[in-house]
Design a protein around this motif. Structure first.
Motif, PDB file in Angstrom:
ATOM      1  N   TYR A  45      77.730 131.386 -27.658  1.00  0.00           N
ATOM      2  CA  TYR A  45      78.165 130.185 -28.379  1.00  0.00           C
ATOM      3  C   TYR A  45      79.564 129.764 -27.945  1.00  0.00           C
ATOM      4  CZ  TYR A  45      81.122 133.160 -31.323  1.00  0.00           C
ATOM      5  OH  TYR A  45      82.089 134.031 -31.763  1.00  0.00           O
ATOM      6  N   ALA A  46      79.881 128.521 -28.267  1.00  0.00           N
ATOM      7  CA  ALA A  46      81.234 127.987 -28.038  1.00  0.00           C
ATOM      8  C   ALA A  46      81.632 127.253 -29.320  1.00  0.00           C
ATOM      9  CB  ALA A  46      81.230 127.073 -26.827  1.00  0.00           C
ATOM     10  N   TYR A  47      82.578 126.318 -29.203  1.00  0.00           N
ATOM     11  CA  TYR A  47      83.041 125.598 -30.405  1.00  0.00           C
ATOM     12  C   TYR A  47      83.092 124.102 -30.158  1.00  0.00           C
ATOM     13  CZ  TYR A  47      85.214 130.238 -30.904  1.00  0.00           C
ATOM     14  OH  TYR A  47      85.466 131.581 -30.942  1.00  0.00           O
ATOM     15  N   HIS A  48      83.057 123.373 -31.283  1.00  0.00           N
ATOM     16  CA  HIS A  48      83.525 121.993 -31.309  1.00  0.00           C
ATOM     17  C   HIS A  48      84.818 122.048 -32.128  1.00  0.00           C
ATOM     18  CE1 HIS A  48      78.955 121.406 -31.693  1.00  0.00           C
ATOM     19  NE2 HIS A  48      79.235 120.887 -30.513  1.00  0.00           N
ATOM     20  N   PHE A  49      85.826 121.323 -31.729  1.00  0.00           N
ATOM     21  CA  PHE A  49      87.030 121.262 -32.566  1.00  0.00           C
ATOM     22  C   PHE A  49      87.824 119.998 -32.263  1.00  0.00           C
ATOM     23  CE2 PHE A  49      88.071 124.335 -29.062  1.00  0.00           C
ATOM     24  CZ  PHE A  49      88.945 123.528 -28.341  1.00  0.00           C
ATOM     25  N   ASP A  50      88.816 119.758 -33.098  1.00  0.00           N
ATOM     26  CA  ASP A  50      89.684 118.600 -32.904  1.00  0.00           C
ATOM     27  C   ASP A  50      90.735 118.983 -31.852  1.00  0.00           C
ATOM     28  OD1 ASP A  50      91.965 116.919 -33.162  1.00  0.00           O
ATOM     29  OD2 ASP A  50      91.252 116.261 -35.122  1.00  0.00           O
ATOM     30  N   ALA A  51      90.709 118.297 -30.700  1.00  0.00           N
ATOM     31  CA  ALA A  51      91.572 118.672 -29.569  1.00  0.00           C
ATOM     32  C   ALA A  51      93.054 118.539 -29.930  1.00  0.00           C
ATOM     33  CB  ALA A  51      91.248 117.802 -28.360  1.00  0.00           C
ATOM     34  N   ASN A  52      93.389 117.544 -30.748  1.00  0.00           N
ATOM     35  CA  ASN A  52      94.801 117.384 -31.132  1.00  0.00           C
ATOM     36  C   ASN A  52      95.244 118.546 -32.003  1.00  0.00           C
ATOM     37  OD1 ASN A  52      95.259 114.988 -29.783  1.00  0.00           O
ATOM     38  ND2 ASN A  52      94.420 113.772 -31.475  1.00  0.00           N
ATOM     39  N   LEU A  53      94.351 118.958 -32.925  1.00  0.00           N
ATOM     40  CA  LEU A  53      94.702 120.086 -33.791  1.00  0.00           C
ATOM     41  C   LEU A  53      94.809 121.380 -32.981  1.00  0.00           C
ATOM     42  CD1 LEU A  53      92.546 119.377 -37.004  1.00  0.00           C
ATOM     43  CD2 LEU A  53      94.986 118.966 -36.654  1.00  0.00           C
ATOM     44  N   TYR A  54      93.961 121.497 -31.960  1.00  0.00           N
ATOM     45  CA  TYR A  54      94.016 122.699 -31.107  1.00  0.00           C
ATOM     46  C   TYR A  54      95.361 122.745 -30.373  1.00  0.00           C
ATOM     47  CZ  TYR A  54      92.423 126.253 -27.704  1.00  0.00           C
ATOM     48  OH  TYR A  54      92.275 127.386 -26.936  1.00  0.00           O
ATOM     49  N   ALA A  55      95.761 121.588 -29.804  1.00  0.00           N
ATOM     50  CA  ALA A  55      97.051 121.541 -29.091  1.00  0.00           C
ATOM     51  C   ALA A  55      98.173 121.903 -30.070  1.00  0.00           C
ATOM     52  CB  ALA A  55      97.265 120.165 -28.476  1.00  0.00           C
ATOM     53  N   ASN A  56      98.071 121.394 -31.281  1.00  0.00           N
ATOM     54  CA  ASN A  56      99.095 121.662 -32.288  1.00  0.00           C
ATOM     55  C   ASN A  56      99.134 123.132 -32.696  1.00  0.00           C
ATOM     56  OD1 ASN A  56     101.081 120.256 -33.522  1.00  0.00           O
ATOM     57  ND2 ASN A  56     100.000 120.296 -35.506  1.00  0.00           N
ATOM     58  N   TYR A  57      97.933 123.701 -32.803  1.00  0.00           N
ATOM     59  CA  TYR A  57      97.806 125.127 -33.156  1.00  0.00           C
ATOM     60  C   TYR A  57      98.492 125.981 -32.072  1.00  0.00           C
ATOM     61  CZ  TYR A  57      95.317 129.445 -34.483  1.00  0.00           C
ATOM     62  OH  TYR A  57      94.993 130.718 -34.872  1.00  0.00           O
ATOM     63  N   LEU A  58      98.216 125.610 -30.810  1.00  0.00           N
ATOM     64  CA  LEU A  58      98.807 126.379 -29.711  1.00  0.00           C
ATOM     65  C   LEU A  58     100.305 126.108 -29.579  1.00  0.00           C
ATOM     66  CD1 LEU A  58      96.016 126.208 -26.986  1.00  0.00           C
ATOM     67  CD2 LEU A  58      96.514 128.053 -28.595  1.00  0.00           C
ATOM     68  N   LYS A  59     100.710 124.929 -30.026  1.00  0.00           N
ATOM     69  CA  LYS A  59     102.149 124.620 -30.016  1.00  0.00           C
ATOM     70  C   LYS A  59     102.875 125.582 -30.968  1.00  0.00           C
ATOM     71  CE  LYS A  59     105.234 120.740 -30.987  1.00  0.00           C
ATOM     72  NZ  LYS A  59     105.278 119.278 -31.145  1.00  0.00           N
ATOM     73  N   ASN A  60     102.374 125.705 -32.189  1.00  0.00           N
ATOM     74  CA  ASN A  60     102.996 126.628 -33.161  1.00  0.00           C
ATOM     75  C   ASN A  60     102.995 128.050 -32.621  1.00  0.00           C
ATOM     76  OD1 ASN A  60     103.463 124.582 -34.923  1.00  0.00           O
ATOM     77  ND2 ASN A  60     101.496 124.813 -35.983  1.00  0.00           N
ATOM     78  N   TYR A  61     101.857 128.423 -32.024  1.00  0.00           N
ATOM     79  CA  TYR A  61     101.713 129.767 -31.449  1.00  0.00           C
ATOM     80  C   TYR A  61     102.789 129.978 -30.369  1.00  0.00           C
ATOM     81  CZ  TYR A  61      99.414 133.418 -28.606  1.00  0.00           C
ATOM     82  OH  TYR A  61      99.129 134.554 -27.886  1.00  0.00           O
ATOM     83  N   SER A  62     102.940 128.982 -29.480  1.00  0.00           N
ATOM     84  CA  SER A  62     103.864 129.110 -28.344  1.00  0.00           C
ATOM     85  C   SER A  62     105.314 129.158 -28.823  1.00  0.00           C
ATOM     86  CB  SER A  62     103.717 127.919 -27.394  1.00  0.00           C
ATOM     87  OG  SER A  62     102.394 127.770 -26.994  1.00  0.00           O
ATOM     88  N   LEU A  63     105.628 128.309 -29.790  1.00  0.00           N
ATOM     89  CA  LEU A  63     107.018 128.276 -30.273  1.00  0.00           C
ATOM     90  C   LEU A  63     107.396 129.629 -30.873  1.00  0.00           C
ATOM     91  CD1 LEU A  63     107.210 124.671 -31.830  1.00  0.00           C
ATOM     92  CD2 LEU A  63     107.884 125.430 -29.550  1.00  0.00           C
ATOM     93  N   LYS A  64     106.424 130.242 -31.572  1.00  0.00           N
ATOM     94  CA  LYS A  64     106.692 131.574 -32.154  1.00  0.00           C
ATOM     95  C   LYS A  64     106.979 132.603 -31.055  1.00  0.00           C
ATOM     96  CE  LYS A  64     104.056 131.224 -36.354  1.00  0.00           C
ATOM     97  NZ  LYS A  64     102.646 131.220 -36.668  1.00  0.00           N
ATOM     98  N   LEU A  65     106.330 132.401 -29.893  1.00  0.00           N
ATOM     99  CA  LEU A  65     106.551 133.361 -28.793  1.00  0.00           C
ATOM    100  C   LEU A  65     107.772 132.991 -27.950  1.00  0.00           C
ATOM    101  CD1 LEU A  65     103.015 134.299 -27.402  1.00  0.00           C
ATOM    102  CD2 LEU A  65     104.408 135.485 -29.063  1.00  0.00           C
TER     103      LEU A  65
END
Ligand SMILES: Cc1cc2nc3c(=O)[nH]c(=O)nc-3n(C[C@H](O)[C@H](O)[C@H](O)COP(=O)(O)OP(=O)(O)OC[C@H]3O[C@@H](n4cnc5c(N)ncnc54)[C@H](O)[C@@H]3O)c2cc1C
Length: 498
Positions: A156-176
């Motif tokens: 399986y894979a996913y469907h998701f909101d691409a903007n929210l994904y970018a935002n999720y990874l932004k928060n993740y990256s800033l923390k790192l």
């Protein structure tokens, strides 16, 4: 003197920029600063909602918890793609994730399916796919880890909101520790002798220097394309769609665990279910369809009420001649574009950044590393391109100029050979490193009505197997097994609560 990279500058904050930042921040030590520059004035392409199974590996490498990620991105599960009207109007088939059947006596499963067809059992190959049985009943459960169970045969894979994904990874990256700068890059400077990029200048006058630059500026390709002058190969003669119109609509009652791809007069429509809404779009060829007609076609064919104005996008299918040139790598739309028919763009970002990390250079950017990277990436694009072309070429439709063109167009030789081999006696030959495997090629070839002229030699000789009984038994277990899985809506509601 050659040194470890000390500063990587990423220009662009769409999915490509933040996926690259997140992965590099996770992989590299703190001696290497990662800085991302993005411009809210320019914005992102903002579509890109369907994925393929390897995205799970990417999220795992980042250490992301699945339920948390799905909650944050309005994500749903995807078991494959249902294709309607591609072979003929009114026809449909399913491209599932995972395998068809089970290996019987070391032979590919589809040999037995072909033999069974020749014996008069007229069941489409998807009837032997666990993913299909779950999808058609709107069910979802995670695959089993027990290799003996049919529940282990799907993926399986996913469907998701691409903007929210970018935002999720932004928060993740800033923390790192990734550094972030808002601003528009106006100028890119290169060294007069080496041609390496030295720094970029923002519209507010700030200058940012770096050892290595990742161009994630989308279709702009500001660094690799515009500044370094790396050319673009246009593949429109094989993949003639060059525009899209997208509109989200209200959530239907059922959240389907698959993407729908519905062919129309001069292109095709996607339906991608998220937790909060349905993503819709029409990909079309401007040579055969006007913008107004495309918008009307889309709006007339969405199952629920639109919740915003349609958004129009233009693109040229193809790829850069090089993806990595001197000290600049293009990732995402700046590197190339394959239309979203098989949801491969986010995967190409994943694969680019993983490959780059494998070939991570020192400050001198040894040219053979870039050459190797470019060879592998070019081959990946070309294999995916050929798989997409197959969908258009293998149509029986000639009811519009667009489909007439697709059915009769010349195709790349490697693809023509693959089709010929399957038509001869059902043999499939994806290269070992091809992202799309036997199952994927078979789903589309069989789904679009390609039929071998004869059976594979192996099954004409094979004895002592009751094909019909074996295949019926397998199908029965799949049906029973899918019935015990929870409904997709219920599974998501429960899973995302945890
Ligand atoms: C119609 C359509 C449907 C799609 N559907 C899918 C799908 O279902 N599945 C899938 O996997 N992919 C899909 N894609 C592809 C997917 O949308 C992209 O691969 C993904 O969003 C990555 O885009 P990107 O980050 O490369 O570019 P963008 O999202 O365009 O981001 C570019 C970034 O660069 C910044 N930028 C540009 N110029 C400058 C500058 N001068 N200075 C500073 N910043 C700058 C922008 O502000 C932005 O932050 C689809 C694409 C299209 C067109």
């Amino acid at each position: 003197m050659t040194q470890k990279l000390k500063k990587i500058v990423i220009v662009g904050g769409g999915a490509a920029g933040w996926m690259s930042a997140a992965f590099l921040a996770r992989q590299l030590d703190k001696d290497c600063e990662i800085k991302l520059i993005e411009s809210s004035e320019i914005g992102t392409v903002g579509v890109g909602e369907a994925t393929i199974p390897p995205i799970k590996q990417f999220n795992n490498l980042l250490g992301i918890k699945e339920s948390d990620f799905l909650k944050s991105t309005q994500g749903t599960f995807k078991l494959g793609i249902d294709f309607e009207n591609w072979h003929k109007k009114g026809d449909r088939y399913f491209h599932p994730f995972g395998r068809f059947g089970l290996e019987i006596d070391y032979a590919p499963f589809h040999f037995f399916w072909l033999r069974n067809q020749a014996d008069g059992v007229n069941k489409p190959v998807e009837e032997y796919s666990m993913a299909w049985h779950m999808a058609k009943n709107n069910k979802f459960a995670h695959p089993s880890r027990d290799a003996r169970s049919v529940q282990s045969t799907f993926d399986y894979a996913y469907h998701f909101d691409a903007n929210l994904y970018a935002n999720y990874l932004k928060n993740y990256s800033l923390k790192l520790g990734v550094k972030h700068q808002e601003g528009k890059v106006d100028e890119v400077f290169t060294h007069p002798e080496s041609g390496f990029i030295t720094n970029v200048k923002l519209s507010n006058g700030d200058e940012v220097a770096g050892d290595f630059f990742i161009d994630c500026t989308g279709f702009n390709s500001l660094l690799l394309g515009k500044t370094m002058g790396v050319g673009y190969q246009n593949w429109q003669k094989w993949l003639p769609c060059d525009k899209a119109v997208a509109v989200p609509s209200q959530l239907p009652n059922q959240i389907l665990p698959y993407t729908r791809s519905i062919a129309h007069q001069a292109g095709w429509q996607w339906q991608i279910p998220l937790q909060s809404r349905l993503g819709n779009g029409l990909v079309y060829s401007s040579q055969y369809m006007e913008t107004n007609e495309a918008t009307e076609t889309l709006l007339q064919n969405i199952p629920t009420k639109a919740i915003s104005e349609p958004k129009h996008l233009s693109f040229t299918t193809g790829r850069r001649n090089e993806f990595w040139h001197k000290n600049c790598l293009a990732v995402g739309l700046s590197a190339g574009f394959l239309e979203p028919l098989e949801s491969t763009s986010l995967h190409l970002i994943q694969s680019a950044i993983l490959r780059f990390t494998t070939y991570l250079p020192s400050t001198d950017c040894y040219s053979l590393l870039a050459e190797q990277y470019n060879r592998e990436t070019a081959s990946e694009y070309e294999q995916l391109r050929d798989f997409l072309i197959l969908h258009y070429k293998a149509t029986a439709r000639e009811d519009s100029e667009f489909w007439h063109y697709c059915k009769n167009m010349q195709i790349p030789e490697a693809l023509a050979d693959k089709i010929a081999l399957y038509k001869h006696a059902g043999h499939l030959t994806p290269e070992a490193d091809n992202l799309f495997k036997h199952t994927n090629w078979l789903a589309v070839m069989a789904g679009q009505g390609l039929k071998p002229d004869q059976l594979p030699g192996m099954v004409t000789h094979k004895q002592n197997i009751d094909y019909t009984r074996t295949l019926n038994g397998l199908r029965k277990i799949m049906i029973e097994s899918s019935q015990s899985a929870p409904r997709h809506n219920d599974f998501i509601a429960k899973y995302c609560k945890s």
